[in-house]
Write an enzyme that holds these catalytic residues in place. Structure first.
Site, PDB file in Angstrom:
ATOM      1  N   ASP A 122      -7.906  -5.468  -0.040  1.00  0.00           N
ATOM      2  CA  ASP A 122      -8.340  -6.151  -0.907  1.00  0.00           C
ATOM      3  C   ASP A 122      -7.826  -7.611  -0.928  1.00  0.00           C
ATOM      4  O   ASP A 122      -8.630  -8.636  -1.861  1.00  0.00           O
ATOM      5  CB  ASP A 122      -7.654  -5.694  -2.379  1.00  0.00           C
ATOM      6  N   HIS A 176       0.928  -1.054  -0.119  1.00  0.00           N
ATOM      7  CA  HIS A 176       0.075   0.169   0.055  1.00  0.00           C
ATOM      8  C   HIS A 176       0.727   1.120  -0.043  1.00  0.00           C
ATOM      9  O   HIS A 176       1.878   1.217   0.616  1.00  0.00           O
ATOM     10  CB  HIS A 176      -0.892   0.043   1.307  1.00  0.00           C
TER      11      HIS A 176
END
Ligand code: SDX
Length: 445
Positions: A380, A322
């Site tokens: 996700d 991320h």
């Protein structure tokens, strides 16, 4: 001495609100730039006058060190793995709250009291139907169109049907457009799904809450009554909360940039949906499940870990890493817990991808390559397994992300429109193309 001379007045004005200043000297320019503090997180150096004063641009591809705006909506501390919506930690909202009150919080800045909550639910419920002529818009797509393509087109088309909420200068119309977007996204997402499987559209039901109504529009059929499983509805509602907003991510920045030109809110949300579709962003939930199925069994995990580390191999662990989180994404923890709940409730706990996901996470979190780069599972990683167990095909995963993120996009759009310092977003560049040259006739080339 600064280039413009007059800008000192501007810098002085700005620095009167500044917490400190940053000195920059480049070439024969020296400049004190204002430094501002927020309520939490890093301070910022105001470079807005740098070019007018020094003829230099800043350079930050991917905006890793750039604050594009001031915002009161969402705060992320990537090192601590902290996510706050208007100051409330995501784990508390997911545990004790619900999606519609989270929408009220993101839009208006506070959790609703009893009367505000009742009114907000009523206003959203009354806007869940879409213009009946839009049905024909949906049926213009090929049956096998990706539902995200349908959503990009149909959400943008809302501006062709709802002219009375496209004047962005009118706060009343801005509010109606916000309510319409939150209310109609589940209806349109369900229509995109029904159309893709050749089933009739199911109308919204005002007797169901937001998440239950969405599941009903997706999985009910006209031929028999449909009972929504309350455990699954609660899980769906919690998944919506987890995805509701996330500071200035790529799709939110797209919505803000589109909105800065004065484009109507439906067109801006459509642009956000298009950006979210990318596998590096919201498309990662679909890509993560594809990856887990490609790995197939635990014994093949080392092969894929090696590929993810190989600079010559474009393969990456989808659902991992991320830009902001350099610790565990707090949403991923809640999503993993929800995943187990949904798999148990739906009797899918034999799903072979879950043990692969858990073993992959375990191995990666012990591997120096991922540890040194602070790569952790993100929101996700577990969502694909969960959404499939809820009954959705993977082509719908990013549509669900877009549905949930609509409130974040519209809240950030409203904040940008209502910001007195707001102006059209127009970045510059470092030009590396040909220097000026004269036209050559074709027989001279
Ligand atoms: C979302 O911004 C948001 O807030 C987004 C989001 C939201 O709610 O809006 O949180 C939703 O988009 C979550 C992210 C979903 N995407 C994925 O899961 C796709 C896989 N992840 C990567 O593509 C990547 O981690 C990104 C895109 C998420 C972040 O990319 P960055 O910040 O630009 O990081 P990078 O590409 O510079 O990587 C740094 C290093 C590189 O190695 P080196 O060049 O330093 O040797 O880490 C490596 C990368 O190769 N790396 C990975 C990796 N992610 C980064 N290596 C293997 N697998 C990965 N997933």
């Amino acid at each position: 001495m600064s280039k413009a001379g007059a800008s000192k007045k501007d810098t002085t004005k700005a620095s009167s609100e500044a917490a400190a200043s940053a000195s920059i000297s480049v070439g024969d320019f020296a400049e004190d730039l204002p430094v501002y503090s927020g309520t939490m997180g890093p301070q910022v150096i105001d470079v807005s006058k740098l070019y007018t004063d020094t003829d230099y641009f800043t350079y930050d591809p991917g905006f890793t060190s750039t604050a594009s705006c001031a915002s009161k909506i969402t705060f992320i501390d990537g090192d601590k793995g902290l996510l706050l919506y208007r100051g409330y930690p995501i784990d508390q909202l997911a545990e004790f709250g619900n999606y519609l009150e989270t929408c009220h919080l993101l839009l208006y800045g506070e959790l609703p009291n009893e009367a505000e909550n009742k009114d907000f639910i009523q206003r959203v419920t009354r806007h869940t139907m879409i213009h009946e002529q839009m049905n024909r818009f949906f049926t213009g797509f090929r049956r096998d169109a990706h539902p995200m393509a349908v959503m990009v087109g149909s959400v943008g088309a809302l501006s062709a049907f709802y002219h009375d909420s496209t004047d962005i200068s009118d706060p009343v119309q801005r509010d109606i457009a916000s309510i319409r977007m939150i209310a109609k996204m589940p209806t349109m997402a369900a229509m995109a799904y029904k159309y893709s499987i050749g089933q009739p559209f199911i109308y919204p039901r005002n007797d169901l809450d937001y998440a239950a109504n969405f599941l009903s529009m997706c999985f009910a059929v006209p031929c028999e009554p449909f009972q929504v499983n309350p455990v699954l509805a609660r899980a769906m509602d919690r998944i919506f909360i987890l995805h509701a907003d996330h500071e200035q991510n790529a799709s939110t920045s797209t919505v803000r940039l589109a909105g800065s030109s004065g484009a109507n809110p439906f067109a801006c949300i459509s642009a956000g949906i298009a950006c979210l579709w990318g596998p590096a962003h919201g498309g990662a939930n679909e890509a993560a499940l594809d990856m887990l199925e490609q790995i197939g069994t635990i014994d093949r995990i080392p092969e894929f870990i090696a590929r993810a580390k190989d600079k010559n191999d474009p393969f990456r662990l989808m659902g991992f890493g991320h830009r902001v989180y350099k610790n565990y994404d707090p949403r991923a923890r809640i999503m993993q817990k929800t995943c187990h709940e949904v798999l148990n409730e739906t009797g899918s706990d034999h799903d072979p991808t879950l043990p692969v996901a858990m073993e992959l996470e375990k191995i990666a979190l012990e591997d120096e390559y991922f540890v040194s780069r602070k790569l952790y599972p993100n929101v996700d990683f577990y969502s694909g397994i969960t959404l499939r167990a809820l009954g959705f095909p993977r082509t719908m995963f990013t549509v669900l992300f877009a549905l949930a993120r609509t409130v974040g996009w519209i809240a950030q759009w409203k904040e940008m429109i209502e910001d007195p310092d707001q102006r059209i977003g127009r970045p510059r560049q470092l030009y590396t193309g040909p220097v000026m040259r004269s036209y050559a006739e074709i027989d001279q080339r």
